[in-house]
Motif scaffolding. Structure first.
Motif, PDB file in Angstrom:
ATOM      1  N   SER A 219       0.849  -1.195   0.000  1.00 20.28           N
ATOM      2  CA  SER A 219       0.000   0.000   0.000  1.00 20.28           C
ATOM      3  C   SER A 219       0.881   1.240   0.000  1.00 20.28           C
ATOM      4  CB  SER A 219      -0.919   0.004   1.223  1.00 20.28           C
ATOM      5  OG  SER A 219      -1.647   1.205   1.309  1.00 20.28           O
ATOM      6  N   ARG A 220       0.476   2.233  -0.786  1.00 14.37           N
ATOM      7  CA  ARG A 220       1.123   3.542  -0.795  1.00 14.37           C
ATOM      8  C   ARG A 220       0.032   4.601  -0.698  1.00 14.37           C
ATOM      9  NH1 ARG A 220       4.695   2.825  -6.319  1.00 14.37           N
ATOM     10  NH2 ARG A 220       6.180   1.247  -5.592  1.00 14.37           N
ATOM     11  N   THR A 221       0.132   5.446   0.293  1.00 14.74           N
ATOM     12  CA  THR A 221      -0.828   6.529   0.469  1.00 14.74           C
ATOM     13  C   THR A 221      -0.056   7.827   0.659  1.00 14.74           C
ATOM     14  OG1 THR A 221      -2.415   5.050   1.520  1.00 14.74           O
ATOM     15  CG2 THR A 221      -2.743   7.401   1.846  1.00 14.74           C
ATOM     16  N   SER A 222      -0.469   8.873  -0.037  1.00 12.93           N
ATOM     17  CA  SER A 222       0.245  10.142   0.085  1.00 12.93           C
ATOM     18  C   SER A 222      -0.730  11.304  -0.024  1.00 12.93           C
ATOM     19  CB  SER A 222       1.326  10.263  -0.987  1.00 12.93           C
ATOM     20  OG  SER A 222       0.757  10.395  -2.277  1.00 12.93           O
ATOM     21  N   TRP A 223      -0.345  12.423   0.540  1.00  9.23           N
ATOM     22  CA  TRP A 223      -1.074  13.674   0.354  1.00  9.23           C
ATOM     23  C   TRP A 223      -0.075  14.803   0.138  1.00  9.23           C
ATOM     24  CZ3 TRP A 223       0.398  17.368   3.745  1.00  9.23           C
ATOM     25  CH2 TRP A 223       0.854  16.971   5.009  1.00  9.23           C
ATOM     26  N   ILE A 224      -0.533  15.851  -0.515  1.00  6.34           N
ATOM     27  CA  ILE A 224       0.335  16.987  -0.814  1.00  6.34           C
ATOM     28  C   ILE A 224      -0.491  18.270  -0.777  1.00  6.34           C
ATOM     29  CG2 ILE A 224       0.018  16.739  -3.317  1.00  6.34           C
ATOM     30  CD1 ILE A 224       2.912  17.726  -3.654  1.00  6.34           C
ATOM     31  N   VAL A 225       0.104  19.317  -0.223  1.00  5.69           N
ATOM     32  CA  VAL A 225      -0.499  20.643  -0.174  1.00  5.69           C
ATOM     33  C   VAL A 225       0.518  21.632  -0.719  1.00  5.69           C
ATOM     34  CG1 VAL A 225      -1.471  22.445   1.274  1.00  5.69           C
ATOM     35  CG2 VAL A 225      -1.899  20.043   1.828  1.00  5.69           C
ATOM     36  N   GLU A 226       0.094  22.442  -1.695  1.00  3.41           N
ATOM     37  CA  GLU A 226       1.009  23.398  -2.311  1.00  3.41           C
ATOM     38  C   GLU A 226       0.341  24.772  -2.449  1.00  3.41           C
ATOM     39  OE1 GLU A 226       4.258  21.228  -4.968  1.00  3.41           O
ATOM     40  OE2 GLU A 226       2.279  21.126  -5.873  1.00  3.41           O
TER      41      GLU A 226
ATOM     42  N   LYS B 203       3.354  44.145 -16.233  1.00  2.00           N
ATOM     43  CA  LYS B 203       4.046  44.638 -17.418  1.00  2.00           C
ATOM     44  C   LYS B 203       4.298  46.118 -17.262  1.00  2.00           C
ATOM     45  CE  LYS B 203       3.902  44.395 -22.473  1.00  2.00           C
ATOM     46  NZ  LYS B 203       3.125  43.954 -23.656  1.00  2.00           N
ATOM     47  N   PHE B 204       5.585  46.502 -17.416  1.00  2.92           N
ATOM     48  CA  PHE B 204       5.985  47.897 -17.312  1.00  2.92           C
ATOM     49  C   PHE B 204       6.672  48.287 -18.617  1.00  2.92           C
ATOM     50  CE2 PHE B 204       6.230  45.867 -13.165  1.00  2.92           C
ATOM     51  CZ  PHE B 204       5.398  46.678 -12.397  1.00  2.92           C
ATOM     52  N   GLY B 205       5.917  48.860 -19.518  1.00  5.07           N
ATOM     53  CA  GLY B 205       6.495  49.220 -20.803  1.00  5.07           C
ATOM     54  C   GLY B 205       6.914  47.991 -21.576  1.00  5.07           C
ATOM     55  N   HIS B 206       8.205  47.916 -21.883  1.00  5.09           N
ATOM     56  CA  HIS B 206       8.731  46.765 -22.634  1.00  5.09           C
ATOM     57  C   HIS B 206       9.045  45.574 -21.731  1.00  5.09           C
ATOM     58  CE1 HIS B 206       9.141  48.911 -26.466  1.00  5.09           C
ATOM     59  NE2 HIS B 206       9.550  49.964 -25.755  1.00  5.09           N
ATOM     60  N   LEU B 207       9.051  45.779 -20.425  1.00  6.56           N
ATOM     61  CA  LEU B 207       9.422  44.725 -19.481  1.00  6.56           C
ATOM     62  C   LEU B 207       8.168  44.025 -18.961  1.00  6.56           C
ATOM     63  CD1 LEU B 207      11.646  43.289 -17.856  1.00  6.56           C
ATOM     64  CD2 LEU B 207      11.298  45.011 -16.065  1.00  6.56           C
ATOM     65  N   GLU B 208       8.161  42.681 -19.095  1.00  3.66           N
ATOM     66  CA  GLU B 208       7.062  41.869 -18.606  1.00  3.66           C
ATOM     67  C   GLU B 208       7.618  40.831 -17.633  1.00  3.66           C
ATOM     68  OE1 GLU B 208       3.241  39.348 -20.424  1.00  3.66           O
ATOM     69  OE2 GLU B 208       4.952  39.887 -21.692  1.00  3.66           O
ATOM     70  N   GLY B 209       6.947  40.645 -16.508  1.00  5.29           N
ATOM     71  CA  GLY B 209       7.464  39.739 -15.496  1.00  5.29           C
ATOM     72  C   GLY B 209       6.409  38.820 -14.916  1.00  5.29           C
ATOM     73  N   ASP B 210       6.849  37.614 -14.550  1.00  2.00           N
ATOM     74  CA  ASP B 210       6.008  36.639 -13.865  1.00  2.00           C
ATOM     75  C   ASP B 210       6.757  36.161 -12.632  1.00  2.00           C
ATOM     76  OD1 ASP B 210       3.541  35.829 -15.639  1.00  2.00           O
ATOM     77  OD2 ASP B 210       5.244  36.050 -17.008  1.00  2.00           O
ATOM     78  N   PHE B 211       6.029  36.034 -11.539  1.00  2.00           N
ATOM     79  CA  PHE B 211       6.645  35.638 -10.280  1.00  2.00           C
ATOM     80  C   PHE B 211       5.796  34.560  -9.631  1.00  2.00           C
ATOM     81  CE2 PHE B 211       6.615  36.314  -5.607  1.00  2.00           C
ATOM     82  CZ  PHE B 211       7.902  35.829  -5.349  1.00  2.00           C
ATOM     83  N   ILE B 212       6.440  33.488  -9.154  1.00  2.00           N
ATOM     84  CA  ILE B 212       5.769  32.414  -8.432  1.00  2.00           C
ATOM     85  C   ILE B 212       6.497  32.198  -7.115  1.00  2.00           C
ATOM     86  CG2 ILE B 212       5.103  29.985  -8.419  1.00  2.00           C
ATOM     87  CD1 ILE B 212       5.110  30.012 -11.432  1.00  2.00           C
ATOM     88  N   LEU B 213       5.764  32.172  -6.036  1.00  2.00           N
ATOM     89  CA  LEU B 213       6.295  31.830  -4.726  1.00  2.00           C
ATOM     90  C   LEU B 213       5.388  30.771  -4.140  1.00  2.00           C
ATOM     91  CD1 LEU B 213       8.278  32.333  -2.361  1.00  2.00           C
ATOM     92  CD2 LEU B 213       6.653  34.050  -1.519  1.00  2.00           C
ATOM     93  N   GLY B 214       5.977  29.646  -3.748  1.00  2.00           N
ATOM     94  CA  GLY B 214       5.141  28.562  -3.267  1.00  2.00           C
ATOM     95  C   GLY B 214       5.833  27.698  -2.239  1.00  2.00           C
ATOM     96  N   ALA B 215       5.067  26.801  -1.681  1.00  2.00           N
ATOM     97  CA  ALA B 215       5.575  25.852  -0.697  1.00  2.00           C
ATOM     98  C   ALA B 215       4.966  24.488  -0.970  1.00  2.00           C
ATOM     99  CB  ALA B 215       5.243  26.310   0.717  1.00  2.00           C
ATOM    100  N   THR B 216       5.671  23.439  -0.547  1.00  2.00           N
ATOM    101  CA  THR B 216       5.205  22.069  -0.716  1.00  2.00           C
ATOM    102  C   THR B 216       5.294  21.340   0.611  1.00  2.00           C
ATOM    103  OG1 THR B 216       5.964  21.972  -3.024  1.00  2.00           O
ATOM    104  CG2 THR B 216       5.576  19.887  -1.909  1.00  2.00           C
ATOM    105  N   LEU B 217       4.214  20.702   0.982  1.00  2.00           N
ATOM    106  CA  LEU B 217       4.178  19.798   2.129  1.00  2.00           C
ATOM    107  C   LEU B 217       3.645  18.470   1.625  1.00  2.00           C
ATOM    108  CD1 LEU B 217       2.660  22.135   4.872  1.00  2.00           C
ATOM    109  CD2 LEU B 217       5.051  21.436   4.652  1.00  2.00           C
ATOM    110  N   GLN B 218       4.446  17.422   1.764  1.00  2.00           N
ATOM    111  CA  GLN B 218       4.065  16.124   1.221  1.00  2.00           C
ATOM    112  C   GLN B 218       4.384  15.026   2.230  1.00  2.00           C
ATOM    113  OE1 GLN B 218       5.918  15.162  -2.529  1.00  2.00           O
ATOM    114  NE2 GLN B 218       5.042  13.121  -2.624  1.00  2.00           N
ATOM    115  N   ALA B 219       3.512  14.039   2.291  1.00  2.00           N
ATOM    116  CA  ALA B 219       3.721  12.894   3.173  1.00  2.00           C
ATOM    117  C   ALA B 219       3.315  11.630   2.442  1.00  2.00           C
ATOM    118  CB  ALA B 219       2.914  13.037   4.458  1.00  2.00           C
ATOM    119  N   GLU B 220       4.078  10.565   2.670  1.00  2.00           N
ATOM    120  CA  GLU B 220       3.767   9.280   2.045  1.00  2.00           C
ATOM    121  C   GLU B 220       3.947   8.167   3.071  1.00  2.00           C
ATOM    122  OE1 GLU B 220       5.100   8.225  -2.067  1.00  2.00           O
ATOM    123  OE2 GLU B 220       6.150   6.610  -1.036  1.00  2.00           O
ATOM    124  N   ASN B 221       2.965   7.308   3.170  1.00  2.00           N
ATOM    125  CA  ASN B 221       3.021   6.135   4.039  1.00  2.00           C
ATOM    126  C   ASN B 221       2.991   4.883   3.175  1.00  2.00           C
ATOM    127  OD1 ASN B 221       2.948   7.777   6.345  1.00  2.00           O
ATOM    128  ND2 ASN B 221       0.706   7.756   6.381  1.00  2.00           N
TER     129      ASN B 221
END
Length: 981
Positions: free
Chosen positions: A504-511, A519-537
């Motif tokens: 048996s394999r059981t897991s959960w994950i929260v992200e 966008k500022f004129g010619h400059l375009e930006g994307d930003f991601i900040l995240g976290a991962t909590l994962q457990a597997e039995n």
């Protein structure tokens, strides 16, 4: 004057006032309907219709129809992948039917799943390979990995055997780790990670294991993306050290409802037979062997010559794998939705038989649900996907149907009595067991897989989004092997037994994630900040029952006389991480992506539990430069890209940094089972890549070239210990560095693109080199005879073959240290067992309602034969009779030793390269019949897999990982019907 009626109230307005004061917006709203078609007049579902300069819009239904409310002077923007975008003013019209024109260049804007974000071919700074639903569903496969062969540069997939459910081996850009389990990629299904390690089995799948992706329905897969380089994989940190396989399932329509049914039946056979000796050739060779040895044949050493019928003939290959495995597959899905909500509900059933002489079957049932909902203001988004699958695999428990059976002497006696029981008399008289011993054993393996994901997002401010992904998986296997006494010689008084294995394999994950786009004129930006909590039995239980009174009670442990070898184990794994990604582009010309991740794993001791990883990816679309546009007008697209970064690897056993103990058989005692090493740390993989992508002649020719170098250091292994320590291994870091470097070439050409006829060709080629570039003091380590610095990990140490002795007729080899014997010290020849290069070339041809597609897979690799032990009581390849440099027929002990040594030399090496027609698919849309029946589509299709293999290799299958002694691929021909309502 002008008369206007609103809500039953008559308004009288002066004409002058009307001209001076425009009618309020409310008064201009009207309903616009219409149909969107392509240049062939076929409706296009899923076309996006947006009111220009707003976020409000709709999508066409399955019939290409749409309905939208807008002001009379607004403009509609029609867009769809692969077609040119059109802006159409309403001008007060209530019905607007339009036709979209195909745009080859727009195909480069297909959204690519990069895991935590989406990108396009044009904007990507990383290396991501992709296959689509059409390429997958055209292949009658059980696991989606089987559909990747020959379709992706840098992705090597080797089948685990012909038995349904066997796990394939996937390697993304080579072997990075000295440990087998340290080379598995990360599997992500709809945002949820699942373990890629095959599940343990005691059946015929024991060598390959059970594929954890078996329970997916390939017809429900929208696309599979494989992330390869540092820029693409770094955001997954240690989990992406060996690449990432992203599987995205299909979702529903946003407007209207639709029902789709797909049914096919197939027949699979073994595509290749060994060219073995005939009865006269075999008997003559056996007699010659005794003459060469000067030995008198007796009933003990020559039962095939003296006891068995010399005129009897059995084609053992036809007996073992001459059957036809029949497959039936049915898929049904229902989709629908409105402007804000869409859903898809589906299910499938698959049944596959066997090529072997028994009634073995594989059954699989799957179900899936996808739901997506937006709030009225489009700020809140809720989505969920559920995939459930259960399979039932009935395979022979202990039955060996390999070379020991299909290489039997052609005059061997029957294996069955007339009543169907096993025949023992003639075999016992010869002093050997019936080769089908264990035939009535029954193995029943059932696996269940449940994968669920829910995501929520909310746009707090324009460009700022909060998002959370929640995932849960549960994967179980229940295996019961019934071993009745009638499978074995009654003279040995066998018992009824059973073997039980449950995992048996059981897991959960929260992200949780924060996303920001600006966008500022010619400059375009994307930003991601995240976290991962994962457990597997994980848990594993195994035991055996013996002494059942009757065969019908086997498996009922309450009826067992004794339960033995009971074992139980459970482990817990915890993983946590913080990650971020900054993506910038200037004028959609210069791109920079920065990725960082801090990982924590419970598989390391407290001092080394956390580590940092990151990457940088850059790209320059140089065709956006004015001087390029002026000088190279034939170049429609050009991009240079590069990346560098590091990822970790924690794919080791749990609790290795702790002392481990088990209970003694007597009460109150413990004994140690492993040594502690709290100081080992992360294995690190540093990746470097450079690439160029070109589009020529308005993107009719698309070309890409990639060079990469991956170095994996601080290798984590179970370091072997001397027996005097009382332990076999201890977990440790070795000062070894493994390098994988190579090139990948891909190109696609749109040869013909007309209204009624189109032809597209795609090609990919991978050439890679694996090398152990550093291992200080390897000669003093226990790996001195396993690995060599400057050579690949997958090597064979061979004796130096010196030819056949003209006096004895036996193979001879160089005694390097002249100590009078052959041992590991004399194996001085090092042979690389890796593929030199591999790839595929596919063609897609469409003529009106007819579609034709085929894929050729090619592999350049070494091969090996082993069916040439002439003179023994076993059939051999007829190739022996035409090869003058092989050992003479012999039954002597010295001849057996010489043959055994030859297997560890270059004597039987062959070219294992092959060119295989991997997939051939043809379909025809019955347009007139569909119209009469009120269907959106009625399609007949015929598919074939592994139809032709061109090779000089003389074994069963050049792809087989066991030197061609097993069957890896079956030839399958299927036909079916697809209906869309």
């Amino acid at each position: 004057m002008a008369l206007i009626i609103i809500g039953g109230i008559l308004l009288l307005l002066p004409k002058a006032a009307h001209a001076a004061n425009p009618t309020p917006l409310l008064l201009q709203q009207q309903v616009i309907t219409g149909t969107v078609t392509d240049q062939n007049g076929l409706s296009i579902p899923g076309v996006s219709i947006i009111l220009k300069d707003t976020k409000r819009g709709v999508v066409t239904n399955l019939d290409g129809e749409y309905r939208i409310t807008a002001s009379a002077n607004a403009t509609l923007v029609f867009s769809y992948i692969g077609f040119k975008t059109r802006e159409v003013p309403i001008d007060g019209r209530e019905v607007i039917n339009i036709q979209l024109e195909e745009d080859i260049a727009a195909l480069g804007e297909v959204q690519i799943n990069a895991g935590y974000y989406n990108t396009t071919r044009r904007e990507s700074t990383g290396n991501i390979a992709r296959v689509t639903a059409e390429e997958i569903e055209n292949q009658p496969v059980i696991s989606p990995l089987q559909a990747l062969q020959g379709r992706m540069a840098g992705v090597e997939v080797t089948m685990g055997g012909a038995n349904p459910g066997a796990a394939a081996t996937i390697r993304i850009r080579g072997t990075n780790s000295l440990r087998e389990e340290g080379n598995y990629p990360l599997y992500i299904i709809d945002g949820v990670p699942i373990s890629s390690i095959p599940t343990e089995s005691n059946s015929l799948l024991s060598s390959s294991g059970i594929d954890p992706l078996n329970n997916l329905n390939p017809s429900n897969i929208k696309s599979i993306e494989v992330l390869k380089d540092a820029d693409a994989t770094a955001i997954y940190g240690s989990r992406g050290a060996n690449g990432v396989v992203l599987i995205t399932t299909k979702s529903g329509n946003k407007i209207g409802t639709g029902l789709e049914a797909r049914v096919y039946t197939a027949i699979s056979t073994v595509p290749r037979r060994l060219d073995l000796l005939t009865i006269p050739q075999y008997l003559q060779l056996r007699q010659q062997a005794f003459e060469n040895d000067g030995i008198e044949p007796t009933a003990n050493n020559a039962y095939d010559l003296l006891l068995w019928d010399q005129d009897r003939y059995t084609d053992w290959q036809d007996f073992v794998f001459g059957g036809q495995a029949q497959t039936t597959n049915a898929n049904l899905s229902f989709t629908g939705g409105s402007e804000n909500t869409s859903y898809r509900l589906g299910g499938s059933y698959l049944r596959q038989g066997t090529i072997y002489p028994a009634d073995y079957n594989y059954h699989k049932i799957t179900g899936n649900l996808s739901l997506n909902h937006y709030s009225e203001d489009r700020k809140f988004n809720l989505g969920t996907s559920i995939n459930y699958g259960i399979d039932h695999n009935e395979l022979a428990g202990n039955l060996n149907l390999g070379p020991s059976v299909f290489l039997l002497p052609p005059n061997a006696p029957t294996v069955f009595n007339p009543d169907g029981s096993l025949h023992w008399e003639d075999w016992s008289a010869a002093g050997i067991p019936n080769p089908l011993e264990g035939y009535f054993n029954d193995s029943n393996t059932q696996t269940r897989s449940f994968i669920a994901n829910t995501y929520l997002s909310y746009e707090v401010l324009q460009g700022l989004q909060l998002k959370t992904s929640l995932g849960y998986t549960n994967y179980t296997t229940d295996e019961l092997r019934k071993i009745p006494g009638r499978s074995y010689n009654p003279a040995e008084n066998p018992q009824n037994r059973s073997a039980h294995l449950n995992t048996s394999r059981t897991s959960w994950i929260v992200e949780p994630q924060l996303l920001y786009h600006s966008k500022f004129g010619h400059l375009e930006g994307d930003f991601i900040l995240g976290a991962t909590l994962q457990a597997e039995n994980s848990s594993r239980e195994s035991l055996q029952g013996t002494g059942y009174a009757t065969e019908s009670l086997i498996g009922n442990l309450a009826a067992a006389e004794m339960i033995i070898n009971a074992q139980s184990a459970s482990t817990q794994y915890r993983y946590a991480a913080l990650f971020s990604r900054f993506g910038f582009n200037w004028d959609q010309k210069y791109y920079v992506n920065l990725t960082a991740r801090r990982d924590g794993s419970s598989r390391f001791g407290p001092n080394n539990r956390f580590s940092n990883f990151g990457a940088v990816g850059v790209a320059w679309i140089f065709t956006e430069e004015q001087f390029i546009e002026n000088q190279l007008s034939f170049l429609s697209f050009g991009k240079l890209r590069g990346s560098y970064g590091s990822t970790g690897n924690d794919q080791i056993g749990d609790y290795g940094y702790l002392d481990a103990y088990e209970a003694t058989r007597g009460p109150g005692g413990l004994y140690p089972t492993s040594l502690a090493n709290p100081d080992y740390s992360w294995e690190v993989n540093k990746k470097l890549e450079a690439g160029v992508e070109l589009g020529l002649l308005n993107d009719r020719i698309n070309f890409s070239f990639s060079w990469y170098r991956n170095r994996s250091s601080n290798q984590l292994v179970g370091y072997p210990l001397p027996a005097i320590t009382g332990f076999q291994t201890v977990q440790a870091n070795l000062p070894a560095t493994v390098e994988n470097r190579g090139i990948e070439v891909e190109f696609t050409t749109y040869n013909i693109r007309h209204n009624n006829f189109s032809w597209t060709t795609s090609f990919n080629l991978s050439r890679q080199k694996n090398e152990l570039i550093s291992y200080p003091e390897i000669e003093q380590s226990s790996y001195a005879n396993v690995y060599k610095v400057g050579y690949p990990l997958n090597i064979v140490l061979n004796y130096n073959y010196t030819g056949v002795d003209p006096e004895t007729g036996l193979y001879t080899f160089q005694d390097v240290n002249e100590d009078g014997r052959l041992d590991i010290q004399d194996r001085i020849n090092i042979q690389d067992r890796n593929r030199e290069f591999f790839g595929g070339i596919s063609n897609n041809i469409t003529y009106k309602n007819f579609h034709f597609q085929f894929l050729w897979e090619f592999v350049k690799q070494p091969g090996r034969l082993s069916y040439l032990n002439a003179g023994r009581t076993s059939n051999i390849l007829a190739f022996y009779l035409s090869e003058p440099n092989l050992q003479i027929p012999t039954t002597s002990y010295q001849g057996s030793v010489a043959y055994s040594n030859a297997l560890n030399s270059s004597v039987f090496n062959q070219d294992g390269s092959f060119l295989r027609l991997k997939t051939l698919a043809a379909s025809y849309n019955l347009e007139k019949i569909a119209g009469k029946l009120g269907l959106q589509q009625c399609q007949l299709f015929l598919n074939a897999q592994n139809l032709i293999t061109l090779t000089s290799y003389k074994g069963l299958d050049p792809e087989s990982p066991v030197g061609g002694s097993s069957i890896s691929n079956l030839r399958t021909i299927s036909g079916g019907l697809q209906l869309k309502f």
